[in-house]
Design a protein around this motif. Structure first.
Motif, mmCIF file in Angstrom:
data_model
loop_
_atom_site.group_PDB
_atom_site.id
_atom_site.type_symbol
_atom_site.label_atom_id
_atom_site.label_comp_id
_atom_site.label_asym_id
_atom_site.label_seq_id
_atom_site.Cartn_x
_atom_site.Cartn_y
_atom_site.Cartn_z
ATOM 1 N N GLY A 1 0.841 -1.197 0.000
ATOM 2 C CA GLY A 1 0.000 0.000 0.000
ATOM 3 C C GLY A 1 0.867 1.235 0.000
ATOM 4 N N ASP A 2 0.242 2.365 -0.251
ATOM 5 C CA ASP A 2 0.928 3.653 -0.129
ATOM 6 C C ASP A 2 2.261 3.686 -0.880
ATOM 7 O OD1 ASP A 2 -0.775 5.251 2.054
ATOM 8 O OD2 ASP A 2 -0.788 3.126 2.513
ATOM 9 N N LEU A 3 2.201 3.343 -2.151
ATOM 10 C CA LEU A 3 3.414 3.414 -2.979
ATOM 11 C C LEU A 3 3.823 4.876 -3.185
ATOM 12 C CD1 LEU A 3 2.452 0.727 -5.663
ATOM 13 C CD2 LEU A 3 3.911 0.420 -3.658
ATOM 14 N N HIS A 4 2.823 5.775 -3.201
ATOM 15 C CA HIS A 4 3.086 7.218 -3.388
ATOM 16 C C HIS A 4 4.029 7.472 -4.566
ATOM 17 C CE1 HIS A 4 0.930 8.981 0.063
ATOM 18 N NE2 HIS A 4 1.106 7.794 0.588
ATOM 19 N N LEU A 5 3.744 6.821 -5.681
ATOM 20 C CA LEU A 5 4.598 6.973 -6.859
ATOM 21 C C LEU A 5 4.626 8.436 -7.289
ATOM 22 C CD1 LEU A 5 3.545 3.804 -8.885
ATOM 23 C CD2 LEU A 5 5.536 4.098 -7.382
ATOM 24 N N GLY B 1 -4.206 1.390 -1.954
ATOM 25 C CA GLY B 1 -4.416 2.835 -2.048
ATOM 26 C C GLY B 1 -3.192 3.713 -1.898
ATOM 27 N N ASP B 2 -3.359 4.990 -2.221
ATOM 28 C CA ASP B 2 -2.252 5.941 -2.367
ATOM 29 C C ASP B 2 -1.200 5.352 -3.315
ATOM 30 O OD1 ASP B 2 -3.558 7.774 -0.824
ATOM 31 O OD2 ASP B 2 -2.130 7.757 0.843
ATOM 32 N N VAL B 3 -1.698 4.977 -4.478
ATOM 33 C CA VAL B 3 -0.835 4.424 -5.522
ATOM 34 C C VAL B 3 0.069 5.550 -6.020
ATOM 35 C CG1 VAL B 3 -0.820 3.273 -7.761
ATOM 36 C CG2 VAL B 3 -2.686 2.829 -6.131
ATOM 37 N N ASN C 1 -6.616 8.387 -0.373
ATOM 38 C CA ASN C 1 -6.985 9.808 -0.323
ATOM 39 C C ASN C 1 -6.079 10.686 -1.189
ATOM 40 O OD1 ASN C 1 -5.267 8.832 1.866
ATOM 41 N ND2 ASN C 1 -5.148 10.955 2.524
ATOM 42 N N HIS C 2 -4.893 10.175 -1.553
ATOM 43 C CA HIS C 2 -4.003 10.957 -2.423
ATOM 44 C C HIS C 2 -4.329 10.808 -3.905
ATOM 45 C CE1 HIS C 2 -0.551 12.440 0.143
ATOM 46 N NE2 HIS C 2 -1.263 11.727 1.009
ATOM 47 N N ASP C 3 -5.099 9.776 -4.252
ATOM 48 C CA ASP C 3 -5.350 9.479 -5.662
ATOM 49 C C ASP C 3 -6.564 10.222 -6.198
ATOM 50 O OD1 ASP C 3 -3.317 7.392 -6.002
ATOM 51 O OD2 ASP C 3 -4.559 6.241 -4.611
ATOM 52 N N ALA D 1 -8.639 -2.100 1.507
ATOM 53 C CA ALA D 1 -9.250 -0.813 1.874
ATOM 54 C C ALA D 1 -8.188 0.207 2.271
ATOM 55 C CB ALA D 1 -10.240 -1.011 3.026
ATOM 56 N N HIS D 2 -8.597 1.454 2.312
ATOM 57 C CA HIS D 2 -7.675 2.551 2.639
ATOM 58 C C HIS D 2 -8.380 3.489 3.608
ATOM 59 C CE1 HIS D 2 -4.177 5.114 1.478
ATOM 60 N NE2 HIS D 2 -4.989 6.094 1.870
ATOM 61 N N GLN D 3 -8.302 3.192 4.893
ATOM 62 C CA GLN D 3 -8.976 3.994 5.910
ATOM 63 C C GLN D 3 -8.123 4.042 7.167
ATOM 64 O OE1 GLN D 3 -11.914 5.531 5.314
ATOM 65 N NE2 GLN D 3 -12.517 4.514 3.428
ATOM 66 N N SER E 1 4.982 9.957 7.910
ATOM 67 C CA SER E 1 4.980 10.392 6.510
ATOM 68 C C SER E 1 3.583 10.333 5.890
ATOM 69 C CB SER E 1 5.941 9.519 5.698
ATOM 70 O OG SER E 1 5.513 8.174 5.696
ATOM 71 N N GLU E 2 2.559 10.130 6.711
ATOM 72 C CA GLU E 2 1.227 9.893 6.145
ATOM 73 C C GLU E 2 0.581 11.125 5.517
ATOM 74 O OE1 GLU E 2 2.073 8.553 9.096
ATOM 75 O OE2 GLU E 2 1.710 6.406 8.913
ATOM 76 N N SER E 3 0.858 12.296 6.014
ATOM 77 C CA SER E 3 0.141 13.521 5.638
ATOM 78 C C SER E 3 -1.363 13.289 5.556
ATOM 79 C CB SER E 3 0.684 14.146 4.343
ATOM 80 O OG SER E 3 0.483 13.327 3.227
ATOM 81 N N GLY F 1 -4.344 0.141 3.652
ATOM 82 C CA GLY F 1 -3.360 1.174 3.390
ATOM 83 C C GLY F 1 -3.678 2.349 4.296
ATOM 84 N N HIS F 2 -3.020 3.490 4.086
ATOM 85 C CA HIS F 2 -3.241 4.758 4.778
ATOM 86 C C HIS F 2 -2.202 5.025 5.850
ATOM 87 C CE1 HIS F 2 -5.443 8.380 5.108
ATOM 88 N NE2 HIS F 2 -6.054 8.143 6.225
ATOM 89 N N ILE F 3 -1.995 4.063 6.757
ATOM 90 C CA ILE F 3 -0.958 4.217 7.772
ATOM 91 C C ILE F 3 0.297 3.565 7.204
ATOM 92 C CG2 ILE F 3 -0.309 3.686 10.145
ATOM 93 C CD1 ILE F 3 -2.806 5.562 9.735
ATOM 94 N N HIS F 4 1.417 4.283 7.258
ATOM 95 C CA HIS F 4 2.582 3.819 6.510
ATOM 96 C C HIS F 4 3.464 2.810 7.241
ATOM 97 C CE1 HIS F 4 2.447 7.574 3.667
ATOM 98 N NE2 HIS F 4 1.377 6.805 3.586
ATOM 99 N N SER F 5 3.263 2.643 8.530
ATOM 100 C CA SER F 5 4.139 1.684 9.192
ATOM 101 C C SER F 5 3.410 0.340 9.328
ATOM 102 C CB SER F 5 4.629 2.285 10.509
ATOM 103 O OG SER F 5 4.108 1.657 11.590
HETATM 104 MN MN LIG Z 1 -0.482 7.254 2.144
#
Ligand SMILES: [Mn+2]
Length: 230
Positions: free
Chosen positions: A7-11, A47-49, A83-85, A172-174, A188-190, A216-220
């Protein structure tokens, strides 16, 4: 069957002026190497691809590279938006992608997206829940009493009528909390605000019908409430 949960690849993310493209390409190659080594059947992307609603050229190229390499290996992909997508951008080409076993859900439309994955004799129902806010769900389920994100997700899952006799997996992404504890943030979640309000928090127990919940959503990386909710 073997599922890989990311999750959270934040490409496309950069740190100030520092461009992370090379690092992210390296990371995707590591994932592809693991898929190969571990004979993974399906990859769940929670999520947060992308890092931004309008992804850079480099970001779209990286996702294209990742997905096409998975498709080449005949690995199934299940992906939701975070939420970033941007719903529309991540959804681009999704009908065509399905012919390559790449399944994408970027917007809740009143029905929870479901696909049955079969690998040999194993079978699992994979459900895709894109990032939702209470107000979006209220629009589709006007009869449900929805004030918080928790109400919203419970209403969606109630309507989905999940068959508990099956192997059920949710992507899911919550912001999901445990018995009473919040998840451990990585910093780093912002998430938009300094502290997440109670309205956004979802109790892990709303996922009781699922054998595995890929969040996804929480990065750790961590479990939330029970070990199958991660
Ligand atoms: Mn994220």
């Amino acid at each position: 069957m073997k599922l890989m949960h990311v999750g959270d690849l934040h490409l496309g993310k950069s740190l100030g002026d520092f461009d992370l493209t090379e690092d992210q390409e390296y990371l995707l190659d590591q994932l592809l190497g693991l898929v190969e080594k571990q004979s993974v059947d399906a990859v769940l992307i929670a999520g947060d691809v992308y890092d931004k609603a309008v992804p850079s050229e480099a970001a779209t190229r990286m996702l294209d590279y990742f997905l096409s390499n998975l498709a080449k290996r005949n690995v199934y992909v299940y992906m939701v938006s975070g939420n970033h997508d941007s719903d529309e951008r991540l959804n681009y080409g999704s009908d065509l992608f399905e012919t390559n076993h790449i399944f994408i859900s970027t917007k809740y439309d009143g029905n929870l997206y479901k696909q049955t994955l079969k690998v040999g004799k194993d079978e699992a129902d994979i459900y895709l829940l894109p990032f939702v806010k209470a107000s979006q769900v209220r629009h589709f389920l006007p009869d449900a009493k929805i004030e918080s994100y928790d109400d919203a997700v419970r209403a969606i899952l109630d309507k989905a009528d999940i068959d508990e006799s099956k192997n059920n997996v949710l992507v899911a992404h919550q912001f999901v909390m445990g018995k009473s504890e919040d998840p451990e943030l990585s910093g780093s979640e912002s998430l938009g605000t300094q502290s997440v309000g109670t309205v956004e928090k979802i109790g892990y127990d709303c996922f009781d019908k699922f054998d595995y919940v890929a969040l996804g959503h929480i990065h750790s990386p961590q479990q939330v409430g029970r070990k199958e909710v991660r």
